[in-house]
Design an enzyme around this catalytic site. Structure first.
Site, PDB file in Angstrom:
ATOM      1  N   GLY A 244       0.823  -1.205   0.000  1.00 21.46           N
ATOM      2  CA  GLY A 244       0.000   0.000   0.000  1.00 21.46           C
ATOM      3  C   GLY A 244       0.851   1.246   0.000  1.00 21.46           C
ATOM      4  CG  PHE A 245       4.282   1.049  -0.313  1.00 19.69           C
ATOM      5  CD1 PHE A 245       5.067   0.419   0.640  1.00 19.69           C
ATOM      6  CD2 PHE A 245       3.993   0.364  -1.494  1.00 19.69           C
ATOM      7  CE1 PHE A 245       5.558  -0.860   0.428  1.00 19.69           C
ATOM      8  CE2 PHE A 245       4.483  -0.912  -1.718  1.00 19.69           C
ATOM      9  CZ  PHE A 245       5.272  -1.528  -0.760  1.00 19.69           C
ATOM     10  N   GLY A 472       2.079  -6.557   4.919  1.00 24.12           N
ATOM     11  CA  GLY A 472       3.459  -6.991   4.845  1.00 24.12           C
ATOM     12  C   GLY A 472       4.312  -6.476   5.981  1.00 24.12           C
ATOM     13  N   PRO A 657      12.285  -8.692  15.405  1.00 25.90           N
ATOM     14  CG  PRO A 657      14.149  -8.894  16.786  1.00 25.90           C
ATOM     15  CD  PRO A 657      12.729  -9.345  16.633  1.00 25.90           C
ATOM     16  CB  VAL A 728       9.174  -0.310  12.355  1.00 22.10           C
ATOM     17  CG1 VAL A 728       9.837  -1.147  11.294  1.00 22.10           C
ATOM     18  CG2 VAL A 728       9.797  -0.590  13.718  1.00 22.10           C
ATOM     19  N   GLY A 729       7.929   1.445   9.996  1.00 24.71           N
ATOM     20  CA  GLY A 729       7.718   1.351   8.548  1.00 24.71           C
ATOM     21  C   GLY A 729       8.100   2.588   7.776  1.00 24.71           C
ATOM     22  CD  GLU A 730       4.838   6.069   7.067  1.00 25.67           C
ATOM     23  OE1 GLU A 730       5.403   6.292   5.984  1.00 25.67           O
ATOM     24  OE2 GLU A 730       3.602   6.072   7.199  1.00 25.67           O
TER      25      GLU A 730
END
Lengths: 763, 166, 327
Positions: A244-245, A472, A657, A728-730
């Site tokens: 998606g992002f 994901g 992790p 964490v993702g961005e």
């Protein structure tokens, strides 16, 4: 025959929070059994294909659909003439204009590639071919192709985004050392591998939408309000999302078209947005430009930052890409000024793309800081450490946790930064000029209330249930770990059910806010479930624990027993059985106690109304990172390849992790694409994005990516989240592009201030 | 009028009768007509690799292959590479172990490509794996793990073949 | 895609006959044909699938020439041990093209008929003007975004770049296309756009590519294909070059050199001026640089593609240095 030895999957600790459990839903994905939105076997489905505008601005005068309607298999053609009877839905914050109709197929064209007509047929092939027979007559109007168009304005100043402290202009003028430069980024696109699309079906007044969603509850509300039906009548199904992002967080006009078509036809409709249409059916990251002026003392103390930014927006909505987002918090500075503008252009409204705001902002400030380092003849690492921000100068609050210093020093150590020679063009290998660069990144900790349900079943299974999604990031995995640990059961007993708006509501999977929020909810729910089990075991007349005299019990590895080890011990299903229960179900949420009404909950799950920013408490909370990059630039050709990379992160505690490292690398790789390859190319004559496919809009291939070493330097931050993690993702993408640009400067002596760094800029 | 043709496709060792228009691609035949949705559509124009499957053992893009073209050939999809008893292929195991995917959408194509890459003898070094896996885009950015998984699976498969030969 | 009928040809004669019909098209690997059919550029009524014809996929490398059947797959030629040894530039041009999946599909004959990647050509719904698609309609690329467009062999009608790699190597080594009733040097097989950009090759209705042959030469044996692009893999060339080099027995003087360019011209571009400037000379840095510059004789930039005029000579020079042992 071939015998493959079973692999060891690490230790039992893998199943607990912080363990390296392999992706929980992984087997479904590697066998092709994970079902994505367009893959649900829906009976009697019709297929819709969009026809998009080929002009930048104007009015639809007429649509000639006669040939399309006569084509084989065509069932319906929807045009701007069709009043679909829809009303505008609330925005992300829950604000809804009154009585404002919504026309997903508009008469007024505002950008090239806007959906104007939909053709629905028995098969996708028939719909696609009939769509080519649609003839649209336009009355064209003047358009602004992009922010460099001579017709473009300097933009609207957004007062709410102005940030000032000290006297930046004065301090800058008085600074002995100054640099000033303009940095630019182009339009960038999400390019999730799964294209957008949906299948929609009505059963009376009940609507089911199978659509990839970063936020099932929010999107359900979009559809409910468009179609004027109760929220409970809409179900969004989205257990798997092919990336998606930031692009799949809200329902989009094509979705309304498909749902309306399904209603008109009385049968389900599937609409697959084609890859080229994905470039204009929703917005990518806006193009930006920003001027940054830095003032410093001769020994490298930062005295002033002046930032003036602008980003493209559409002609119908102001959407800022905040180039001033990272500028105020990376460094210690007593005098600061930032202003931002949006420049309306004839393009689809931009949207959030990985690291929104922070990403282009870091490109500016982290490029500028290295320009300053060279002006001062100072090591860029030293300059960064020298101006390390001891607290948040913007909010005045202390950091919750900020291990950026450790990220810089430990990253430098792993990278071998000390071996660097400072002068540009001083490192080479044959025709390859070698350069090293640093870029720091940050992303705020954003939190939102969430809810979850846990069901302990008689068959020994434990279900963790939430409307949260996994595209994901690892939601399935970390929720299984969280529940197993808190409840005291083995990970093998746990099932996780996600991605459905009928399930308990949650934060959006965006702004890196989901993991911290939803693990908090599941942790709370699992604890409550454990306490309820223990309470029942101690108090139920049929329970063998009633007479043990124990005042509490322990649940571990799926067994309940007395802490001392004496007395009865049984599995949870055995306990349920003696209690005469089929299951135990517990639902909890993390809303405040005084906000538990039905409408409070509805608003919390379907709007951003209760989202908390990074400085709403006593501290300022952010994730941090430092990227160290080595590039090799072909001296003759100007081609840049990233040959080595070390990135150190402070994201607090890592719930898993293995998942986190994957996400960090994913962000970094998208950053490599941003730095070197990605750029929407707009034809100035008709504002068409002409590289609207993945053969021409280049994202990195496997060959473009070296081994990337990622390091965690974080410590648990329990202000940021219940379990101590930060987002964490961005953050992974933030700072990559400047690190590469800085390395390219170090390699070549050429400072590229407009992304991407393509070969002609270095020849 | 649509010109429907009758085909029998050999997919994963099983005969699948099919009535489709000649213009239907192998990808759409799998996904829309045969309920084999493991093969993914990422671009539908030969640019991303998500639709990779095998025809007569060679990896191809099913979005640029007509279903009619492969009648008489052996098609293998992601649904057909595990053992009959569900035992995962060495490449599948390695993908799980190394976390060589996130969203999972490019994954079937990556795995089909990797199986072929190893079989072709193009998994000899990390650089070679990278180049020969470059036809499969992964936007989540699992490339490091994909390389590790292919390297690992290639070793496992080679060891298995050696054991078999011995 | 528009609906079409599908027929399998069992002999090449069947294919020729069928291909004579208006609206018919030959289908081999399908990687160009189906892609363009999806874009709406090609709208065939009938596809004649020749991919099942037997005996047309042979690869043989003899003393005097190599013969490659039209239906040989790109990957098979790229990995063929003798092609790798005797015509390394040919093998490299193939393995650096597209992806392994596409190379497993695309045939050598089909590859010669690959069409341009010009985005204006590929988007008929938006850009109605394209002389290649619709003769006389104009050229949308002129005045548009032209970073990837050609600088050599362009005309007022068309500036679309020839996208392929293989044909660049074939042109360098004087390969010949076998059309059955006639054979045509690959260099002549391709046409510059001139005022008829819709004609890209000399192939006539009813003609089918049977195969290609590549004469053996010392230059072909000592050859390389160098491809420069933004992305490391799976991308068309910003500039590429096939170079073959034969030195005199003294190991210094150029006896024979073959140079052809890709990514910069409207057709695979033989750089004879460069070759002539090199033959008979000792290969020094100065000689290489001055000769390489000749590769861009007559080049015309259109806005964003000016860099190609700078880039291509550098690519030529690098390949020459590599082969000449100067690198």
């Amino acid at each position: 025959m071939t015998i493959i030895e079973p692999r060891k999957h690490g230790s039992a600790a893998d199943g607990r929070v912080g363990g390296r459990l392999s992706r929980f839903e992984g087997e479904l994905k590697i066998t092709g059994n994970a079902t994505y939105a367009l893959e649900y076997p829906v009976e009697n489905v019709a297929h819709a294909v969009l026809v998009q505008s080929t002009i930048a601005a104007g009015r639809v005068v007429s649509v000639d659909a006669s040939k399309a309607l006569a084509a084989p298999g065509v069932l319906l053609v929807l045009t701007p003439e069709d009043d679909l009877g829809l009303m505008t839905a609330a925005d992300w914050f829950g604000n809804r204009p009154e009585n404002q109709p919504f026309h997903p197929l508009p008469k007024v064209v505002r950008y090239n590639g806007e959906s104007i007509v939909a053709v629905i047929a028995e098969s996708r092939e028939q719909a696609g071919e009939a769509a080519k027979l649609i003839r649209i007559t336009y009355e064209e109007a003047p358009a602004v192709a992009d922010m460099d168009d001579p017709k473009a304005s300097e933009g609207k100043l957004l007062d709410a985004m102005t940030v000032e402290w000290g006297d930046a202009e004065k301090a800058l003028a008085a600074s002995p050392v100054r640099i000033e430069a303009e940095y630019r980024t182009p339009r960038e696109y999400h390019v999730a591998m799964e294209p957008h699309g949906l299948t929609a079906g009505w059963d009376g007044e009940q609507l089911t939408v199978w659509e990839p969603s970063q936020w099932t509850h929010g999107m359900a509300r979009n559809y409910a309000e468009w179609f004027g039906i109760p929220l409970d009548n809409v179900r969004i199904v989205s257990p798997f999302i092919g990336g998606g992002f930031g692009s799949k967080g809200v329902a989009l006009p094509y979705g309304a078209v498909a749902v309306a078509a399904a209603k008109k036809l009385g049968r389900p409709v599937r609409l697959a947005v084609t890859r080229p249409q994905n470039f204009t059916s929703y917005g990518g990251r806006a193009a930006t430009r920003q001027t940054i002026s830095l003032g410093a003392s001769k020994d490298g103390v930062l005295l002033a930052i002046v930032h003036r930014g602008a980003s493209e927006t559409s002609v119908y909505m102001d959407y800022p890409e905040q180039t001033g987002a990272a500028t105020p918090i990376l460094y210690k500075v007593e005098n600061f000024s930032s202003q931002s503008r949006v420049v309306p252009v004839n393009a689809v409204t931009p949207g959030a793309l990985r690291g929104p705001g922070k990403n282009p902002s870091a490109y500016g400030i982290e490029s500028a800081i290295e320009e300053l380092a060279y002006k001062l003849a100072m090591d860029p690492l030293e300059l960064r450490l020298k101006n390390y921000a001891d607290h948040d100068y913007q909010s005045g609050k202390p950091w919750s946790t900020r291990r950026l210093r450790e990220a810089l020093t430990e990253g430098a150590e792993a990278f071998g930064w000390a071996r660097r020679s400072h002068e540009p063009r001083s490192m080479r290998d044959g025709k390859s000029l070698i350069g090293w660069g640093i870029g720091c990144g940050t992303f705020p900790v954003i939190r939102a209330p969430s809810s979850a349900m846990i069901r302990v079943l008689k068959n020994g299974r434990v279900e963790v249930v939430s409307g949260a999604i996994d595209m994901g990031q690892g939601t399935y995995t970390i929720l299984a770990q969280t529940a197993a640990e808190a409840l005291g059961v083995s990970i093998e007993q746990v099932d996780v059910v996600l991605g459905d708006s009928r399930l308990p509501g949650s934060a959006i999977a965006g702004g890196s806010m989901l993991a911290g929020s939803i693990t908090g909810a599941v942790h709370k729910t699992a604890n409550a479930a454990r306490e309820e089990i223990i309470g029942l075991a101690l108090n139920d007349p049929n329970s063998p624990f009633r007479d043990t005299g124990a005042n509490t019990l322990v649940v571990s590895e799926g067994r309940i027993s007395v802490a001392s080890g004496d007395g009865p011990s049984m599995t949870l299903p055995e306990l349920l059985s003696v209690l005469g229960r089929d299951e135990l179900e517990v639902t909890r949420n993390t809303l405040p106690d005084d906000a538990q009404s039905a409408s409070d909950r509805m608003n919390a799950w379907t709007s951003m109304g209760r989202v908390q920013g990074p400085t709403m408490g006593d501290t300022s909370m952010h994730s941090w990172c430092a990227h160290f990059v080595e590039v090799r630039v072909d001296e003759d050709f100007g081609t840049v390849r990233v040959s080595r990379m070390v990135s150190a992160f402070d994201c607090g505690r890592l719930y898993n992790p293995k998942m986190v490292e994957s996400q960090w690398r994913g962000g970094i790789i998208m950053g490599i694409g941003q730095a070197l390859l990605e750029e929407g190319l707009v034809d100035p004559r008709n504002a068409r994005t002409i590289n609207n496919n993945v053969g021409d809009y280049l994202v990195p291939t496997n060959s473009d990516i070296p081994d990337i070493q990622v390091i965690s330097v974080g410590v648990p931050d329990y202000e940021a989240s219940a379990l101590g993690g930060k987002g964490v993702g961005e953050v992974g993408i933030v700072g990559v592009a400047p690190a590469i640009a800085n390395a390219v400067f170090h390699a070549t002596g050429k400072r590229v201030r407009d992304l991407p760094i393509t070969l002609e800029k270095l020849m | 009028m649509p010109r429907t043709i009758h085909l029998t496709l050999d997919i994963n060792g099983k005969a699948h009768p099919l009535d489709v228009e000649p213009r239907v691609t192998l990808l759409d035949a799998l996904r829309e007509h045969l309920d084999l949705t493991g093969t993914k559509k990422g671009c539908d124009q030969g640019q991303c690799g998500a639709c990779t499957c095998h025809v007569d053992g060679e990896r191809v893009l099913s979005c640029l292959t007509l279903a009619a073209q492969v009648e008489g050939r052996q098609v293998t999809t992601i649904e057909g590479i595990a053992g009959d008893d569900g035992t995962l292929h060495a490449v599948q195991k390695a993908f799980l172990e190394h976390d060589a995917f996130q969203c999972g959408y490019c994954t079937p194509g990556q795995i089909m490509s990797a199986v072929a890459c190893i079989r072709e003898g193009h998994a000899g070094s990390d650089a070679e794996i990278r180049e020969y896996m470059s036809g499969n885009l992964c936007r989540c950015g699992a490339y490091n793990s994909i390389v590790a998984a292919v390297r690992d699976a290639a070793t496992t498969i080679a060891a298995g073949q050696k054991a078999e030969a011995a | 895609m528009r609906d079409f009928s599908y027929t399998r040809a069992t002999t090449i004669e069947d294919a020729r006959q069928a291909a004579l019909q208006a609206g018919s098209a030959i289908l081999a690997g399908g990687t160009t044909l189906l892609d363009l059919a999806k874009c709406g550029v090609n709208e065939p009524d009938e596809l004649i699938d020749i991919s099942h014809i037997r005996g047309l996929d042979g690869i043989s490398v003899g003393e005097s020439e190599a013969s490659i059947g039209a239906l040989a797959k790109m990957s098979a030629v790229a990995d063929h041990p003798l092609i790798l040894k005797v015509y390394p530039a040919v093998a490299q041009s193939l393995s650096l093209a597209a992806s392994q999946q596409l190379r497993n599909m695309a045939t050598i004959g089909g590859n010669l008929l690959q069409r341009t990647r010009c985005p204006y050509f590929r988007d008929p719904a938006t850009f109605s003007a394209c002389n290649k698609r619709e003769p006389g309609s104009g050229c949308s690329a002129l005045g548009g975004v032209t970073r990837n467009h050609a600088v050599l062999g362009t005309s007022e009608s068309c500036i679309a770049t020839y996208p392929g790699d293989l044909a660049v190597a074939l042109v360098a080594f004087d390969a010949v296309v076998d059309l059955g009733s006639r054979s045509v040097p690959v260099e002549e097989f391709f046409l510059e756009p001139g005022d008829r950009p819709e004609r890209e090759t000399v192939i006539a209705p009813g003609e089918v590519i049977i195969g290609i042959s590549i004469p053996a030469s010392a230059a072909a044996r000592n050859s390389t294909y160098l491809k420069v692009r933004d992305r490391q893999s799976y991308e068309f060339a910003a500039a590429s070059v096939a170079v073959g080099l034969e030195l005199e027995a003294d190991g210094r003087i150029v006896k024979d050199v073959r140079i052809a360019l890709g990514g910069v011209a409207t057709k695979p571009w033989r750089a004879r001026a460069v070759e002539q400037a090199l033959v008979g000379k000792a290969l020094t840095e100065e000689v290489i640089l001055s000769a390489a510059r000749l590769s861009m004789e007559g080049a015309v930039a259109h806005g964003g593609n000016h860099y190609k005029i700078e880039l291509a000579p550098r690519v030529v020079a690098r390949a020459l240095r590599t082969l000449g042992g100067l690198a």
